[in-house]
Design a protein around this motif. Structure first.
Motif, PDB file in Angstrom:
ATOM      1  N   ALA A 348       0.828  -1.204   0.000  1.00  0.00           N
ATOM      2  CA  ALA A 348       0.000   0.000   0.000  1.00  0.00           C
ATOM      3  C   ALA A 348       0.865   1.258   0.000  1.00  0.00           C
ATOM      4  CB  ALA A 348      -0.920  -0.012   1.219  1.00  0.00           C
ATOM      5  N   ILE A 349       1.925   1.241   0.762  1.00  0.00           N
ATOM      6  CA  ILE A 349       2.821   2.408   0.812  1.00  0.00           C
ATOM      7  C   ILE A 349       3.455   2.648  -0.556  1.00  0.00           C
ATOM      8  CG2 ILE A 349       4.965   3.272   1.810  1.00  0.00           C
ATOM      9  CD1 ILE A 349       4.191   1.843   4.410  1.00  0.00           C
ATOM     10  N   ILE A 350       3.902   1.569  -1.203  1.00  0.00           N
ATOM     11  CA  ILE A 350       4.532   1.701  -2.525  1.00  0.00           C
ATOM     12  C   ILE A 350       3.546   2.282  -3.534  1.00  0.00           C
ATOM     13  CG2 ILE A 350       5.461   0.369  -4.465  1.00  0.00           C
ATOM     14  CD1 ILE A 350       6.697  -1.529  -2.412  1.00  0.00           C
ATOM     15  N   LEU A 351       2.315   1.775  -3.531  1.00  0.00           N
ATOM     16  CA  LEU A 351       1.316   2.264  -4.477  1.00  0.00           C
ATOM     17  C   LEU A 351       0.957   3.723  -4.224  1.00  0.00           C
ATOM     18  CD1 LEU A 351      -1.055  -0.842  -4.675  1.00  0.00           C
ATOM     19  CD2 LEU A 351       0.536  -0.021  -6.435  1.00  0.00           C
ATOM     20  N   LEU A 352       0.887   4.119  -2.961  1.00  0.00           N
ATOM     21  CA  LEU A 352       0.561   5.505  -2.649  1.00  0.00           C
ATOM     22  C   LEU A 352       1.686   6.442  -3.066  1.00  0.00           C
ATOM     23  CD1 LEU A 352      -1.150   5.075   0.850  1.00  0.00           C
ATOM     24  CD2 LEU A 352      -2.230   5.664  -1.326  1.00  0.00           C
ATOM     25  N   VAL A 353       2.921   5.977  -2.921  1.00  0.00           N
ATOM     26  CA  VAL A 353       4.058   6.792  -3.369  1.00  0.00           C
ATOM     27  C   VAL A 353       4.004   6.958  -4.882  1.00  0.00           C
ATOM     28  CG1 VAL A 353       6.570   6.836  -3.601  1.00  0.00           C
ATOM     29  CG2 VAL A 353       5.531   6.218  -1.412  1.00  0.00           C
ATOM     30  N   ARG A 354       3.698   5.876  -5.600  1.00  0.00           N
ATOM     31  CA  ARG A 354       3.579   5.964  -7.063  1.00  0.00           C
ATOM     32  C   ARG A 354       2.487   6.943  -7.470  1.00  0.00           C
ATOM     33  NH1 ARG A 354       3.787  -0.347  -9.107  1.00  0.00           N
ATOM     34  NH2 ARG A 354       5.982  -0.765  -8.576  1.00  0.00           N
ATOM     35  N   ARG A 355       1.369   6.865  -6.772  1.00  0.00           N
ATOM     36  CA  ARG A 355       0.267   7.772  -7.128  1.00  0.00           C
ATOM     37  C   ARG A 355       0.650   9.213  -6.848  1.00  0.00           C
ATOM     38  NH1 ARG A 355      -5.075   7.127  -8.256  1.00  0.00           N
ATOM     39  NH2 ARG A 355      -6.459   8.880  -7.784  1.00  0.00           N
ATOM     40  N   ARG A 356       1.387   9.419  -5.772  1.00  0.00           N
ATOM     41  CA  ARG A 356       1.797  10.789  -5.427  1.00  0.00           C
ATOM     42  C   ARG A 356       2.764  11.339  -6.479  1.00  0.00           C
ATOM     43  NH1 ARG A 356       1.401  13.631  -0.736  1.00  0.00           N
ATOM     44  NH2 ARG A 356       2.909  15.316  -0.396  1.00  0.00           N
ATOM     45  N   ARG A 357       3.506  10.424  -7.115  1.00  0.00           N
ATOM     46  CA  ARG A 357       4.456  10.841  -8.156  1.00  0.00           C
ATOM     47  C   ARG A 357       3.803  10.972  -9.523  1.00  0.00           C
ATOM     48  NH1 ARG A 357       9.753   7.107  -6.575  1.00  0.00           N
ATOM     49  NH2 ARG A 357      10.298   8.232  -4.645  1.00  0.00           N
ATOM     50  N   GLY A 358       2.485  10.784  -9.576  1.00  0.00           N
ATOM     51  CA  GLY A 358       1.771  11.021 -10.827  1.00  0.00           C
ATOM     52  C   GLY A 358       1.352   9.790 -11.583  1.00  0.00           C
ATOM     53  N   ASP A 359       1.506   8.603 -10.988  1.00  0.00           N
ATOM     54  CA  ASP A 359       1.061   7.372 -11.651  1.00  0.00           C
ATOM     55  C   ASP A 359      -0.452   7.244 -11.476  1.00  0.00           C
ATOM     56  OD1 ASP A 359       0.574   4.893 -12.659  1.00  0.00           O
ATOM     57  OD2 ASP A 359       2.009   3.811 -11.397  1.00  0.00           O
ATOM     58  N   PRO A 363      -3.815   2.750  -7.402  1.00  0.00           N
ATOM     59  CA  PRO A 363      -5.071   2.995  -6.676  1.00  0.00           C
ATOM     60  C   PRO A 363      -4.913   4.093  -5.638  1.00  0.00           C
ATOM     61  CG  PRO A 363      -4.033   0.974  -5.893  1.00  0.00           C
ATOM     62  CD  PRO A 363      -3.234   1.417  -7.076  1.00  0.00           C
ATOM     63  N   SER A 364      -6.030   4.730  -5.321  1.00  0.00           N
ATOM     64  CA  SER A 364      -6.027   5.794  -4.319  1.00  0.00           C
ATOM     65  C   SER A 364      -6.026   5.203  -2.912  1.00  0.00           C
ATOM     66  CB  SER A 364      -7.266   6.674  -4.497  1.00  0.00           C
ATOM     67  OG  SER A 364      -8.442   5.904  -4.226  1.00  0.00           O
ATOM     68  N   LEU A 365      -5.799   6.086  -1.940  1.00  0.00           N
ATOM     69  CA  LEU A 365      -5.831   5.654  -0.546  1.00  0.00           C
ATOM     70  C   LEU A 365      -7.196   5.086  -0.201  1.00  0.00           C
ATOM     71  CD1 LEU A 365      -4.630   5.456   2.301  1.00  0.00           C
ATOM     72  CD2 LEU A 365      -5.329   7.853   2.677  1.00  0.00           C
TER      73      LEU A 365
END
Length: 782
Positions: A348-359, A363-365
């Protein structure tokens, strides 16, 4: 189409269907003739084959119901086009078990347990699942994708050996000889009691009967299904259900290994042979719950991989359903859930970091939280019937745990979390020492057994541990690393809590899957790697070859039962299994309540049983009994109608206080009956006389200084953890112990005890001996 059929030189055109009908009728007539002929020497009613065929027909019917319904649910949850057929059926059986058990709970709450319900439930599940199964089969047939068995080379060799040893495993599980201690104490006893009462009941007289027991609910079906007219056949039905679960566990191993290795390799399911402990007593098929939990563990790997990829809602529900089945079977299911949860947080942390970087594809939080919540919610839904039943029976959904919170029990000796687990095998209490020992044990557990029944020889299989370093040289092995993390996390949780090797069987398939996948990937690296892999496997198999037949006594029992069918003695042999238990139960009224003194095993009594064994129940506490009258009043308040005990068990009672109070009380019981080693007596209608609290004189008893003790000072027990014990000290001492005889109601004399002639004469005149097994004579004042 018509075929030419030469008949007296004339070719007659006979339709193929007519010829097939004729062939069938001729063969059927031959079968009837042979059966009638054999019936003359051995009546058909005595054929063991009929009983065994009845068991297997019911097993096939149940399996079809579970798989068809499970596949329907899996298809609704995972419509992914990349889901293979093998992965589908690997999910289908355990999911079908969960559905079936939840329906069994519902039927039990509605008081429906009986033959009609036993037939109706799988029938309804078949009706629900067959249309989907038929449609899937039709589509596969039209597309030419029906499964075909095509094994060659090494996969063929592995599969043949695996099937042969699976047959050995079956022979060791076929007859009631396979039933182990825990099954005859709790797992099959729960199912027996549910079936007798016709509904779900609580077990106030035994802690361990009230922890999660999916296997026992499933096996209740074996005790209510029609067509089995003796207890031994129902026990065999339960053993066969466990064997079928083991076979489906192999399916899960095959699917998960292919998914983890990312290779479509056949025969990998036979990697279970690298873990020969499966054939050793207490790890083998024996009616307990370990293999039912193991059923859920291999599919957890691909289910977790799918769910953690993007926290898709349906995948998370499937993960939670399978995980809930594992925890509902045994609380040790948490061993696997903890590392999976840790992976989930990390992912979950990895995916949230990716989303924050514009991916934008990450998935969202909110989506992640919903996915996690659905997985946890599915676990809770599966656990809900168990939690609800405990809440109804004990006003505590977590019973027998958390009694200090829900039931106001503050005495640590009466709290299951303090005393139920054998303290000899607990991890150290100091956190730093516990972590250190858990890390060490995580790598040495297969080399240094704990709680083993084969003279502390390594029997679990060490290839898993020795194969882990191969991960360092395998490329593109992200899934392998995930599987290794989950497997090692589960082993660490086991080592961090309770060092009983049998509990490793509960998640053994995960270790098998990780081992098989690593070996497959290492095998691809060339002939040098293959030499090393082959050497590692051959050494383990050579060592394990002696362990594959550790169940020779059980296999002999099965072969004897099969041979006896020819002589018409199979039913006689089946009636001999646990005959003293069955005879004792038959001698009691249906509503009898038994106090089973200082023993656990009760399968066959088929009556309500209370224990008085300290650490396993909180209803009978000998610390509260100063006289036999106190014990009588407590048993009468519990509604006990009969007492059962072993007169000369050879085991010392948990405490000297219990030894004295029970010994004096049992010595007064009348109208005794003997059933093998068991003595049974009805609860007296007249209570023992009211007396002053016992004073006990000890002379030469190890661990007890000579002197006069109030009986409650003799309540310390070595069955309890050291922190809950105390050293007894006499209230009175004298230069000569004989001077205290007049004040004593009971005298304990050890082997090293010595009294003068006058004191011995007074003992002979004023006291009489009470049967005891504690290494000391117990004398009661006349």
């Amino acid at each position: 189409m018509k075929l030419r059929w030469p008949f007296f030189g004339v070719h007659v055109h006979v339709p193929k269907a007519i010829r097939a009908l004729a062939a069938g009728l001729i063969a059927l007539a031959g079968a009837i003739f042979l059966a009638n002929w054999l019936d003359r020497s051995q009546h058909l009613s005595g054929w063991f084959f009929i009983d065994l065929a009845t068991i297997w027909l019911w097993q096939l019917y149940l399996t079809a119901a579970l798989v068809s319904t499970g596949a329907l649910v899996v298809n609704k949850l995972l419509p992914d086009p990349d889901r293979t057929r093998l992965e589908t059926i690997a999910y289908a059986y355990p999911v079908g078990v969960v559905v079936f058990v939840l329906a069994m709970y519902l039927g039990g709450f509605l008081h429906l347990f009986g033959p009609v319900f036993a037939v109706a439930l799988p029938t309804l599940m078949l009706a629900a699942g067959l249309p989907h199964a038929w449609s899937a089969w039709q589509k596969a047939r039209a597309a030419g994708t029906l499964p075909r068995l095509s094994l060659t080379g090494l996969p063929l060799v592995c599969s043949v050996v695996g099937v042969l040893l699976l047959g050995v495993l079956y022979l060791g599980a076929m007859s009631p000889d396979a039933i182990n201690y825990d099954a005859s104490w709790m797992h099959l006893v729960i199912a027996q009691d549910y079936a007798r009462e016709g509904h779900i009941v609580g077990f106030p007289g035994d802690f361990v009967l009230n922890v999660p027991h999916l296997a026992s609910v499933l096996n209740t079906w074996a005790f209510i299904v029609p067509g089995l007219d003796m207890p031994a056949l129902r026990w065999m039905m339960a053993l066969h259900t466990e064997f079928v679960a083991v076979v489906w566990t192999m399916v899960g191993i095959a699917a998960a290994t292919r998914w983890l290795a990312e290779r479509d390799v056949a025969g990998t399911w036979a990697a279970y042979l690298l873990f020969p402990g499966l054939f050793v007593y207490d790890h083998n098929i024996g009616g307990a719950a370990d293999h039912f939990m193991a059923l859920f563990t291999a599919p957890l790997l691909p289910a977790a991989g799918r769910a953690l990829r993007r926290f898709d809602r349906r995948s998370c529900v499937l993960l939670g359903t399978i995980a809930g089945g594992a925890v509902l079977t045994k609380l040790q299911g948490m061993y696997l859930l903890m590392p999976i949860a840790a992976l989930g947080v990390g992912r979950a942390i990895i995916l949230l970091v990716r989303r924050r970087r514009g991916d934008g594809a990450a998935p969202s939080l909110r989506a992640i939280a919903i996915g996690m919540g659905l997985a946890a919610g599915a676990v809770l839904v599966v656990m809900l019937p168990h939690l609800a039943s405990n809440a109804v029976f004990f006003h505590n959904p977590l019973y027998p745990f958390a009694t200090d919170i829900f039931n106001g029990v503050t005495d640590p000796r009466m709290q299951a979390g303090k005393v139920m687990v054998d303290w000899h095998w607990r991890a150290p209490t100091v956190l730093t020492e516990r972590i250190r020992s858990a890390i060490e044990l995580s790598f040495s557990f297969s080399f240094i057994p704990h709680y083993s029944f084969i003279n502390e020889l390594p029997m679990f299989g060490s290839v898993f541990t020795l194969a882990l370093p191969l991960l360092l040289v395998i490329r593109g092995a992200r899934r392998l690393w995930m599987g290794a993390f989950i497997a090692m996390g589960a082993v660490f949780m086991w080592a961090f809590t309770y060092w009983v090797d049998r509990n490793l069987q509960a998640f053994l398939p995960v270790l098998v899957v990780v081992t098989g996948a690593i070996l497959v990937r290492a095998w691809e690296m060339g002939w040098i790697a293959r030499v090393g892999v082959a050497a590692l496997v051959l050494v383990q198999v050579a060592w394990g070859s002696a362990l594959y037949f550790q169940g020779a006594d059980r296999i002999t029992g099965a072969m004897h039962l099969l041979r006896s069918g020819m002589e018409g003695r199979s039913r006689e042999i089946l009636r001999g299994h646990r005959s003293q238990y069955v005879a004792l139960g038959n001698a009691l009224p249906k509503n009898a309540k038994i106090l089973l003194h200082y023993n656990h095993v009760s399968l066959g009594f088929d009556r309500t049983v209370y224990l008085d064994w300290i650490s396993f129940q909180d209803k009978v506490d000998y610390r509260n009994f100063r006289t036999p009258r106190d014990l009588y009043d407590k048993l009468r308040a519990l509604g006990i109608t009969h007492l059962v005990w072993i007169q000369s068990s050879g085991r010392q009672a948990p405490s000297r206080q219990e030894e004295i109070i029970w010994g004096v009380f049992a010595d007064s019981l009348q109208n005794r009956q003997q059933f093998g080693e068991f003595t049974m007596a009805p609860m007296p209608t007249t209570p023992p006389p009211a007396e002053a609290p016992y004073q006990v004189l000890t002379v030469g008893v190890p661990g007890l200084p000579d002197g006069l003790y109030p009986i409650e000072m003799l309540s310390s027990s070595e069955h309890l953890p050291p922190t809950l014990r105390f050293n007894a000290r006499p209230a009175k001492t004298a230069y000569s112990p004989g001077a205290l005889i007049d004040e004593a109601k009971v005298v304990l004399i050890g082997g090293s005890g010595g009294l003068d002639a006058a004191a011995n004469e007074r003992l002979g005149r004023d006291f009489r001996s009470i049967p005891a097994a504690g290494g000391a004579r117990v004398l009661l004042r006349r």
